[in-house]
Design a protein around this motif. Structure first.
Motif, mmCIF file in Angstrom:
data_model
loop_
_atom_site.group_PDB
_atom_site.id
_atom_site.type_symbol
_atom_site.label_atom_id
_atom_site.label_comp_id
_atom_site.label_asym_id
_atom_site.label_seq_id
_atom_site.Cartn_x
_atom_site.Cartn_y
_atom_site.Cartn_z
ATOM 1 N N TRP A 261 0.826 -1.201 0.000
ATOM 2 C CA TRP A 261 0.000 0.000 0.000
ATOM 3 C C TRP A 261 0.866 1.260 0.000
ATOM 4 N N LEU A 262 1.849 1.310 0.869
ATOM 5 C CA LEU A 262 2.692 2.500 0.979
ATOM 6 C C LEU A 262 3.569 2.690 -0.267
ATOM 7 N N ALA A 263 4.210 1.624 -0.713
ATOM 8 C CA ALA A 263 5.085 1.727 -1.877
ATOM 9 C C ALA A 263 4.278 1.976 -3.150
ATOM 10 N N GLY A 264 3.096 1.379 -3.242
ATOM 11 C CA GLY A 264 2.246 1.625 -4.404
ATOM 12 C C GLY A 264 1.834 3.078 -4.513
ATOM 13 N N ALA A 265 1.503 3.692 -3.388
ATOM 14 C CA ALA A 265 1.162 5.122 -3.386
ATOM 15 C C ALA A 265 2.362 5.957 -3.820
ATOM 16 N N ALA A 266 3.566 5.577 -3.369
ATOM 17 C CA ALA A 266 4.779 6.299 -3.762
ATOM 18 C C ALA A 266 5.017 6.196 -5.266
ATOM 19 N N CYS A 267 4.770 5.012 -5.845
ATOM 20 C CA CYS A 267 4.928 4.839 -7.296
ATOM 21 C C CYS A 267 3.954 5.722 -8.066
ATOM 22 N N PHE A 268 2.728 5.825 -7.592
ATOM 23 C CA PHE A 268 1.721 6.653 -8.255
ATOM 24 C C PHE A 268 2.136 8.125 -8.252
ATOM 25 N N VAL A 269 2.598 8.593 -7.113
ATOM 26 C CA VAL A 269 3.043 9.990 -7.006
ATOM 27 C C VAL A 269 4.253 10.227 -7.910
ATOM 28 N N PHE A 270 5.165 9.271 -7.930
ATOM 29 C CA PHE A 270 6.352 9.378 -8.775
ATOM 30 C C PHE A 270 5.959 9.508 -10.244
ATOM 31 N N TYR A 271 4.995 8.712 -10.693
ATOM 32 C CA TYR A 271 4.578 8.761 -12.089
ATOM 33 C C TYR A 271 3.945 10.112 -12.432
ATOM 34 N N ILE A 272 3.104 10.629 -11.559
ATOM 35 C CA ILE A 272 2.430 11.898 -11.827
ATOM 36 C C ILE A 272 3.444 13.041 -11.929
ATOM 37 N N PHE A 273 4.442 13.027 -11.056
ATOM 38 C CA PHE A 273 5.408 14.132 -10.996
ATOM 39 C C PHE A 273 6.778 13.721 -11.544
ATOM 40 N N ARG A 274 6.802 12.816 -12.530
ATOM 41 C CA ARG A 274 8.063 12.262 -13.019
ATOM 42 C C ARG A 274 9.001 13.321 -13.602
ATOM 43 N N ASN A 275 8.466 14.310 -14.331
ATOM 44 C CA ASN A 275 9.334 15.330 -14.917
ATOM 45 C C ASN A 275 9.932 16.230 -13.832
ATOM 46 N N TRP A 276 9.127 16.590 -12.870
ATOM 47 C CA TRP A 276 9.625 17.420 -11.775
ATOM 48 C C TRP A 276 10.680 16.666 -10.969
ATOM 49 N N VAL A 277 10.417 15.387 -10.688
ATOM 50 C CA VAL A 277 11.382 14.560 -9.940
ATOM 51 C C VAL A 277 12.678 14.416 -10.732
ATOM 52 N N GLY A 278 12.562 14.211 -12.043
ATOM 53 C CA GLY A 278 13.745 14.080 -12.882
ATOM 54 C C GLY A 278 14.597 15.334 -12.880
ATOM 55 N N GLU A 279 13.961 16.493 -12.995
ATOM 56 C CA GLU A 279 14.710 17.749 -12.972
ATOM 57 C C GLU A 279 15.351 17.995 -11.615
ATOM 58 N N LEU A 280 14.674 17.572 -10.551
ATOM 59 C CA LEU A 280 15.198 17.786 -9.205
ATOM 60 C C LEU A 280 16.374 16.875 -8.899
ATOM 61 N N LEU A 281 16.262 15.599 -9.270
ATOM 62 C CA LEU A 281 17.243 14.602 -8.848
ATOM 63 C C LEU A 281 18.280 14.268 -9.913
ATOM 64 N N LEU A 282 18.017 14.616 -11.174
ATOM 65 C CA LEU A 282 18.986 14.353 -12.238
ATOM 66 C C LEU A 282 19.409 15.680 -12.871
ATOM 67 N N SER A 283 19.564 15.695 -14.173
ATOM 68 C CA SER A 283 19.888 16.936 -14.885
ATOM 69 C C SER A 283 19.330 16.827 -16.294
ATOM 70 N N ASN A 284 19.337 17.945 -17.025
ATOM 71 C CA ASN A 284 18.712 17.969 -18.347
ATOM 72 C C ASN A 284 19.434 17.108 -19.371
ATOM 73 N N GLN A 285 20.718 16.764 -19.118
ATOM 74 C CA GLN A 285 21.387 15.887 -20.074
ATOM 75 C C GLN A 285 20.888 14.444 -19.953
ATOM 76 N N TYR A 286 20.085 14.163 -18.915
ATOM 77 C CA TYR A 286 19.475 12.846 -18.756
ATOM 78 C C TYR A 286 17.952 12.927 -18.849
ATOM 79 N N VAL A 287 17.436 13.855 -19.644
ATOM 80 C CA VAL A 287 15.991 14.052 -19.719
ATOM 81 C C VAL A 287 15.276 12.807 -20.245
ATOM 82 N N VAL A 288 15.941 12.028 -21.092
ATOM 83 C CA VAL A 288 15.340 10.795 -21.620
ATOM 84 C C VAL A 288 15.057 9.808 -20.497
#
Length: 413
Positions: free
Chosen positions: A300-327
């Protein structure tokens, strides 16, 4: 039985979770730094070497470490530590010869760096497993968090500060961390042999060796199939695409696999308890009930985390990675969902490792690996690295379905 899990050592679980939180933060910072300072081509090349090292570790070291944990719950501790210390030492000498010959043949020093890293990582995990199996959660947590922070510091010093932004520089940083913390693990094991166990005679070395052979043979095949389902997709991406695509996929995979962080404290918390249940001859049905209690809440807890991650995937990617890894931004959520199934499978495996039913672990890993490879071959030429991410999800889902069916079977085959 219900009283056992409701009144368990919550303090130990709190220590494990807090320590894992620090490790997770260090891991996220490490991912951000690699995304900023390391080009996808270099990261892809490094990862192809890294999964080769992982194959060596999986085949030669991981089965022995699993057998070591099981032996601590069955034999006298001092003799177990002595036997497995000598066995791992012989293993590393064999690997040293193989890697030295390979390095001389290909005239590449990275072979030597790989061997030294495998040895350091194995010794570190050996000491960590002892602390976990013996219920020393505070010391275990300190070792794990120190290792994570050291990984970040080594990268910052060797790769960033000294500008060693090459495959060799990345390996030197990895080696520095593993060797340093292997020394601390050896110190912990030396204390265990001198003070941590009773001195009365226990099982003879011959009995430990017989149990080791019986336990480890299924794990040798399991190690290969587990490696296949987790890492072979990088080779296939390199075959069909480029090193840069390998780097993009590896970065997204690393981001998605961070879900494994969520289950690590739970596994460390439950492992000694399941060992204790075996020691008191608890029934398989009771052990199943104990594990499923935690599994449901984790899903239940991890499934909710996956759902949130999918919705905010671009924001999470920009926060935790960089634009050279946008793919890689879109790879992460698919891998995270796959890891929801994989980590749930790891919870089920606690019983099988403890009770020596490793053949059941082999069954579902073979199925998962076959699904993963087949769908990688089908999807990578059509969908690129997103096809590899989808194949990972399908493979882990199929693996979990079979594992849960085996787990709930009334017969103990």
């Amino acid at each position: 039985m219900r009283k056992l899990w409701l009144s368990g050592p919550a303090r130990s679980l709190g220590i494990l979770i807090s320590g894992q939180g620090i490790s997770a933060l260090a891991g996220l910072v490490y991912g951000k730094m690699t995304a900023i300072y390391i080009h996808p081509d270099t990261w892809g090349d490094y990862n192809l070497w890294f999964i080769t090292m992982t194959l060596l570790h999986s085949l030669f070291v991981s089965p022995t470490l699993q057998a070591f944990k099981a032996a601590l719950g069955h034999f006298e501790g001092r003799q177990v530590v002595t036997f497995y210390s000598r066995w791992l030492g012989a293993t590393y000498l064999l690997l040293a010869g193989l890697m030295l010959l390979s390095g001389l043949y290909y005239q590449n020093t990275i072979f030597v760096l790989c061997w030294m890293t495998v040895a350091g990582q194995g010794i570190f995990q050996f000491g960590s497993n002892y602390l976990n199996a013996s219920g020393q959660h505070r010391q275990y947590t300190l070792l794990q968090t120190g290792y994570s922070i050291s990984t970040l510091v080594s990268f910052g010093f060797l790769v960033v500060a000294l500008n060693q932004r090459t495959v060799s520089g990345l390996w030197q940083a990895t080696l520095l961390t593993n060797v340093s913390w292997a020394v601390l693990a050896v110190w912990q094991l030396a204390e265990a042999k001198s003070d941590g166990f009773r001195s009365s005679a226990g099982a003879e070395a011959a009995a430990i060796y017989t149990a080791y052979k019986r336990y480890v043979w299924p794990l040798l095949s399991l190690a290969f199939w587990t490696w296949l389902i987790n890492y072979a997709d990088r080779y296939l991406i390199g075959l069909y695409l480029t090193d840069a695509d390998v780097g993009q996929y590896a970065m997204g995979y690393s981001l998605g696999s961070k879900l494994l962080i969520a289950v690590a404290p739970l596994l460390a918390f439950l492992s000694p308890q399941v060992l204790q249940l075996r020691a008191i001859d608890c029934s398989h049905a009771a052990v199943n009930q104990f594990i499923v209690f935690y599994l449901i809440r984790y899903v239940w807890l991890a499934g909710a985390a996956c759902f949130v991650f999918y919705i905010f995937r671009n924001w999470v990617g920009e926060l935790l990675l960089s634009n050279q890894y946008v793919v890689a931004f879109s790879v992460g959520p698919l891998v995270a969902i796959g890891y929801l199934f994989l980590t749930s499978t790891h919870l089920l495996e606690l019983k099988w490792y403890t009770f020596g039913q490793t053949r059941l672990i082999l069954y579902h890993n073979v199925v998962g690996a076959v699904l993963n490879i087949v769908f990688n071959l089908l999807l990578i030429p059509r969908m690129g690295i997103m096809g590899a991410a989808l194949a990972t999800l399908i493979g882990f889902f199929g693996q979990f379905i079979l594992a849960y069916w085996l787990f709930t079977k009334p017969t103990e085959s």
